[in-house]
Design a protein around this motif. Structure first.
Motif, PDB file in Angstrom:
ATOM      1  N   ARG A  88       0.832  -1.196   0.000  1.00  0.00           N
ATOM      2  CA  ARG A  88       0.000   0.000   0.000  1.00  0.00           C
ATOM      3  C   ARG A  88       0.871   1.253   0.000  1.00  0.00           C
ATOM      4  N   ILE A  89       0.513   2.204  -0.839  1.00  0.00           N
ATOM      5  CA  ILE A  89       1.174   3.509  -0.865  1.00  0.00           C
ATOM      6  C   ILE A  89       0.105   4.567  -0.683  1.00  0.00           C
ATOM      7  N   LYS A  90       0.320   5.447   0.282  1.00  0.00           N
ATOM      8  CA  LYS A  90      -0.580   6.585   0.473  1.00  0.00           C
ATOM      9  C   LYS A  90       0.288   7.833   0.532  1.00  0.00           C
ATOM     10  N   GLU A  91       0.015   8.761  -0.350  1.00  0.00           N
ATOM     11  CA  GLU A  91       0.754  10.021  -0.415  1.00  0.00           C
ATOM     12  C   GLU A  91      -0.249  11.160  -0.261  1.00  0.00           C
ATOM     13  N   GLN A  92       0.079  12.087   0.599  1.00  0.00           N
ATOM     14  CA  GLN A  92      -0.796  13.245   0.799  1.00  0.00           C
ATOM     15  C   GLN A  92       0.059  14.502   0.771  1.00  0.00           C
ATOM     16  N   VAL A  93      -0.365  15.477   0.003  1.00  0.00           N
ATOM     17  CA  VAL A  93       0.338  16.747  -0.088  1.00  0.00           C
ATOM     18  C   VAL A  93      -0.522  17.790   0.603  1.00  0.00           C
ATOM     19  N   GLU A  94       0.059  18.463   1.585  1.00  0.00           N
ATOM     20  CA  GLU A  94      -0.628  19.534   2.307  1.00  0.00           C
ATOM     21  C   GLU A  94       0.310  20.723   2.432  1.00  0.00           C
ATOM     22  N   LYS A  95      -0.074  21.824   1.848  1.00  0.00           N
ATOM     23  CA  LYS A  95       0.676  23.073   1.956  1.00  0.00           C
ATOM     24  C   LYS A  95       2.157  22.889   1.634  1.00  0.00           C
ATOM     25  N   GLY A  96       2.428  22.155   0.551  1.00  0.00           N
ATOM     26  CA  GLY A  96       3.801  21.992   0.095  1.00  0.00           C
ATOM     27  C   GLY A  96       4.582  20.881   0.768  1.00  0.00           C
ATOM     28  N   ILE A  97       4.000  20.181   1.737  1.00  0.00           N
ATOM     29  CA  ILE A  97       4.673  19.086   2.443  1.00  0.00           C
ATOM     30  C   ILE A  97       4.020  17.772   2.022  1.00  0.00           C
ATOM     31  N   ILE A  98       4.846  16.779   1.689  1.00  0.00           N
ATOM     32  CA  ILE A  98       4.353  15.462   1.288  1.00  0.00           C
ATOM     33  C   ILE A  98       4.415  14.542   2.508  1.00  0.00           C
ATOM     34  N   TYR A  99       3.283  13.929   2.825  1.00  0.00           N
ATOM     35  CA  TYR A  99       3.227  12.909   3.872  1.00  0.00           C
ATOM     36  C   TYR A  99       3.113  11.566   3.171  1.00  0.00           C
ATOM     37  N   SER A 100       4.126  10.739   3.345  1.00  0.00           N
ATOM     38  CA  SER A 100       4.226   9.474   2.635  1.00  0.00           C
ATOM     39  C   SER A 100       4.050   8.314   3.609  1.00  0.00           C
ATOM     40  N   HIS A 101       3.246   7.330   3.214  1.00  0.00           N
ATOM     41  CA  HIS A 101       2.976   6.161   4.040  1.00  0.00           C
ATOM     42  C   HIS A 101       3.036   4.948   3.120  1.00  0.00           C
ATOM     43  N   ILE A 102       4.149   4.208   3.162  1.00  0.00           N
ATOM     44  CA  ILE A 102       4.343   3.027   2.330  1.00  0.00           C
ATOM     45  C   ILE A 102       4.392   1.823   3.259  1.00  0.00           C
ATOM     46  N   SER A 103       3.538   0.821   2.989  1.00  0.00           N
ATOM     47  CA  SER A 103       3.464  -0.305   3.914  1.00  0.00           C
ATOM     48  C   SER A 103       3.098  -1.604   3.203  1.00  0.00           C
ATOM     49  N   THR A 104       3.367  -2.701   3.891  1.00  0.00           N
ATOM     50  CA  THR A 104       2.837  -4.014   3.529  1.00  0.00           C
ATOM     51  C   THR A 104       2.117  -4.533   4.761  1.00  0.00           C
ATOM     52  N   LEU A 105       1.116  -5.353   4.535  1.00  0.00           N
ATOM     53  CA  LEU A 105       0.331  -5.924   5.629  1.00  0.00           C
ATOM     54  C   LEU A 105       0.539  -7.427   5.677  1.00  0.00           C
ATOM     55  N   ASP A 106       0.467  -7.989   6.889  1.00  0.00           N
ATOM     56  CA  ASP A 106       0.532  -9.441   7.001  1.00  0.00           C
ATOM     57  C   ASP A 106      -0.864 -10.017   6.763  1.00  0.00           C
ATOM     58  N   SER A 107      -1.010 -11.322   6.888  1.00  0.00           N
ATOM     59  CA  SER A 107      -2.288 -11.979   6.588  1.00  0.00           C
ATOM     60  C   SER A 107      -3.401 -11.568   7.551  1.00  0.00           C
ATOM     61  N   ALA A 108      -3.051 -11.052   8.738  1.00  0.00           N
ATOM     62  CA  ALA A 108      -4.052 -10.591   9.706  1.00  0.00           C
ATOM     63  C   ALA A 108      -4.365  -9.103   9.536  1.00  0.00           C
ATOM     64  N   GLY A 109      -3.745  -8.437   8.556  1.00  0.00           N
ATOM     65  CA  GLY A 109      -4.007  -7.024   8.317  1.00  0.00           C
ATOM     66  C   GLY A 109      -3.145  -6.066   9.128  1.00  0.00           C
ATOM     67  N   ARG A 110      -2.142  -6.590   9.851  1.00  0.00           N
ATOM     68  CA  ARG A 110      -1.228  -5.745  10.624  1.00  0.00           C
ATOM     69  C   ARG A 110      -0.075  -5.309   9.727  1.00  0.00           C
ATOM     70  N   GLU A 111       0.474  -4.135  10.022  1.00  0.00           N
ATOM     71  CA  GLU A 111       1.604  -3.647   9.232  1.00  0.00           C
ATOM     72  C   GLU A 111       2.830  -4.517   9.468  1.00  0.00           C
ATOM     73  N   ASN A 112       3.331  -5.082   8.382  1.00  0.00           N
ATOM     74  CA  ASN A 112       4.537  -5.890   8.448  1.00  0.00           C
ATOM     75  C   ASN A 112       5.760  -5.024   8.162  1.00  0.00           C
ATOM     76  N   TYR A 113       5.578  -4.056   7.252  1.00  0.00           N
ATOM     77  CA  TYR A 113       6.587  -3.051   6.957  1.00  0.00           C
ATOM     78  C   TYR A 113       5.894  -1.712   6.841  1.00  0.00           C
ATOM     79  N   LEU A 114       6.532  -0.683   7.364  1.00  0.00           N
ATOM     80  CA  LEU A 114       5.984   0.667   7.284  1.00  0.00           C
ATOM     81  C   LEU A 114       7.132   1.657   7.193  1.00  0.00           C
ATOM     82  N   PHE A 115       7.004   2.568   6.242  1.00  0.00           N
ATOM     83  CA  PHE A 115       7.920   3.694   6.103  1.00  0.00           C
ATOM     84  C   PHE A 115       7.024   4.925   5.998  1.00  0.00           C
TER      85      PHE A 115
END
Length: 182
Positions: free
Chosen positions: A28-55
């Motif tokens: 999953r990649i979620k990118e949000q731009v607010e007032k010139g600042i990028i908030y980036s959320h890159i993740s993978t989920l395990d089989s139970a839906g918990r974040e296995n990797y998050l940046f």
């Protein structure tokens, strides 16, 4: 987005990315731009839906300037949250790279990037390699790579030295569950 007062959100979900015998699931990649600042959320989920990797980062860019910060609780490696220091920063300004508080830790493990006037270095202490490689799963039950990394890789700053210098040790190195070095 053309102005600093504008905003934009983009979300992309992939059930699986695969190539030959390797795959990444629940990406999953979620990118949000607010007032010139990028908030980036890159993740993978395990089989139970918990974040296995998050940046999760805050990114700023301008002419001759780039900075990235990890958000609080913004680093999960191989299913485990890592400590993110307040004030962490990696910045490139007018061609000069600098880092502040960019060492992350979990229990007895740590990894980071440190800059100074004479060199820049990646540092590792008892860092489990599977923290990085387990984001990619080989088909089958075997883990691709396991082992612990300690040491540093020193990169020259212009004029101070000519070569990359590495002083690293790999302990208990396994490839597909077979010991290949100790």
């Amino acid at each position: 987005v053309k102005g600093k007062d504008e905003s934009l959100t983009m979300v992309m979900n992939l059930d699986m990315l695969s190539y030959d015998t390797l795959k990444i699931e629940n990406f999953r990649i979620k990118e949000q731009v607010e007032k010139g600042i990028i908030y980036s959320h890159i993740s993978t989920l395990d089989s139970a839906g918990r974040e296995n990797y998050l940046f999760a980062n805050q990114i700023e860019t301008a002419d001759d300037f780039f900075s990235i910060r990890f958000l609080p609780e913004g680093l999960v490696l191989d299913g485990s949250p890592w400590n993110v220091e307040a004030g962490n920063l990696l910045e490139m300004r007018k061609g000069k790279l600098s880092a502040e508080q960019l060492v992350f830790s979990k229990d007895k493990q740590s990894a980071g990037f440190i800059t100074g006037s004479e060199n820049q270095k990646l540092v590792f202490e008892n860092f489990a390699l599977q923290n990085l490689v387990n984001i990619v799963k080989p088909k089958g039950e075997k883990r691709l790579l396991q082992g612990n990394l300690s040491g540093e890789i020193i990169f020259p700053v212009s004029g101070s030295q000519k070569y990359i210098d590495a002083d690293i040790a790999l302990n208990e190195l396994y490839f597909q569950d077979s010991l290949v070095g100790n």
